[in-house]
Write an enzyme that holds these catalytic residues in place. Sequence first.
Site, PDB file in Angstrom:
ATOM      1  CG  HIS A  90      30.253 105.679  48.644  1.00 15.42           C
ATOM      2  ND1 HIS A  90      30.253 106.953  48.103  1.00 15.42           N
ATOM      3  CD2 HIS A  90      29.292 105.683  49.601  1.00 15.42           C
ATOM      4  CE1 HIS A  90      29.325 107.678  48.707  1.00 15.42           C
ATOM      5  NE2 HIS A  90      28.730 106.933  49.612  1.00 15.42           N
ATOM      6  CD  GLU A 310      33.537 112.335  44.708  1.00 15.55           C
ATOM      7  OE1 GLU A 310      33.804 111.264  44.118  1.00 15.55           O
ATOM      8  OE2 GLU A 310      32.596 112.436  45.526  1.00 15.55           O
TER       9      GLU A 310
END
Length: 448
Positions: A90, A310
């Site tokens: 991303h 993450e």
Amino acid sequence: MLQGRTVPWVCALLLGLMGLPASGSDFQHHRYEDMVRELFAVHSDCPYITRIYSIGRSVEGRHLYVLEFSDNPGIHEALEPEFKYVGNMHGNEVLGRELLIKLSQFLCEEYRAGNQRITRLIHDTRIHILPSMNPDGYEVAARQGSELNGYLVGRGNSRDIDLNRNFPDLNSLMYYYEKTNGRNHHLPLPDNWEHQVEPETLAVIKWMQNYNFVLSANLHGGAVVANYPFDKSRDARIRGRTTYSATADDKIFRQLARTYSYAHSWMHLGWNCGDFFNEGITNGASWYSLSRGMQDFNYLYTNCFEITLELSCDKFPPESSLPREWLGNREALISYLEQVHHGIKGMVYDENNNPVSKAEIAVAGINHDVTTGVDGDYFRLLLPGTYTVKASAPGYLSSSNTVTVGPAEAIQLNFYLKKAPKQNLKGKHQHGKKSISAHKASLKLGPR
């Protein structure tokens, strides 16, 4: 709370004692040209243990550069596992990109300094680092900067496509096979799949096809947790409800996630970014269901086990936070990489000691097989324990063995396969071919 602040401080002290930079003077965000310069600088500093190659181009034509570390760059050595890190999938989740640039510099510097742990890792592993899978999205996010960047600006590629929702959906096929006793690994891709994915996704899939990766991690941002497969739920979506979706290797995936979480300075504490994840880990579908993601695709299409990391509450953290983030992640990045050397590995030979490629390695009680590479070698991640392992290949009689796996280095277990009687070959081959085509027809795989 004291513990969370103390660990990075101790790390900084140790780095100072080791002669490594503990300050943030060399930490910065890297635009595409800056990132490329850093990668080539690492290669220039460590030319004999590194190689730079491109796996393809983005929509806007930027190279997707990979930096490889190995004592024999560019060569797969039998029984030496292949590992990859992927960052910046991303475009606006940038910490992974910066950590992988820093990790590349660190591996080179420590190898040159004679660090035995790093030297052994590079000599025994082929490491591939892709700092940015989505360089176009990053440029969009970077133009706004860390102070103004929104939650979605730059997330997708140049066409605003979310690359982590862009891989062929093999989960649906896998969940069907579970009910019909079908294949449990290397599932077939849908027809015309190349025309259904973005250039960046296509490049990564071709990369997976060309290298027999064993272990991988995909670095993201927006939370602090180690996420493991499956990401896609087996159950229909019901608003407000999530369900745990385990793989056949759930225990080893949980251990891989814990390895990163507990080596990280604060991930394992659980409370981060206003969320709580016990031990700092989560099953993907238990968090929220995600379809056509990269980590599930790795597991269902290749031999590779991948988790999603993450790593920061802030998707585009300020430069001032980068030194702390590096100190918090450095040991975790190395410890996770070392996990590629656990379980079993070996060669599969025929009666004449010729390596057998694409042989299937099955472990009793775990409904997920792996296959040998072109050199006849295989790698199977396993937790400590005693296992019955079977090797099989078309045209050969299968062979089984019992092996006890310990907590240290992978146990080597070789197999020697004898040719099967010719009268058994035709029917077996036709049955397998018919079975796969029938499943594909029943699912009407095509554009999604």
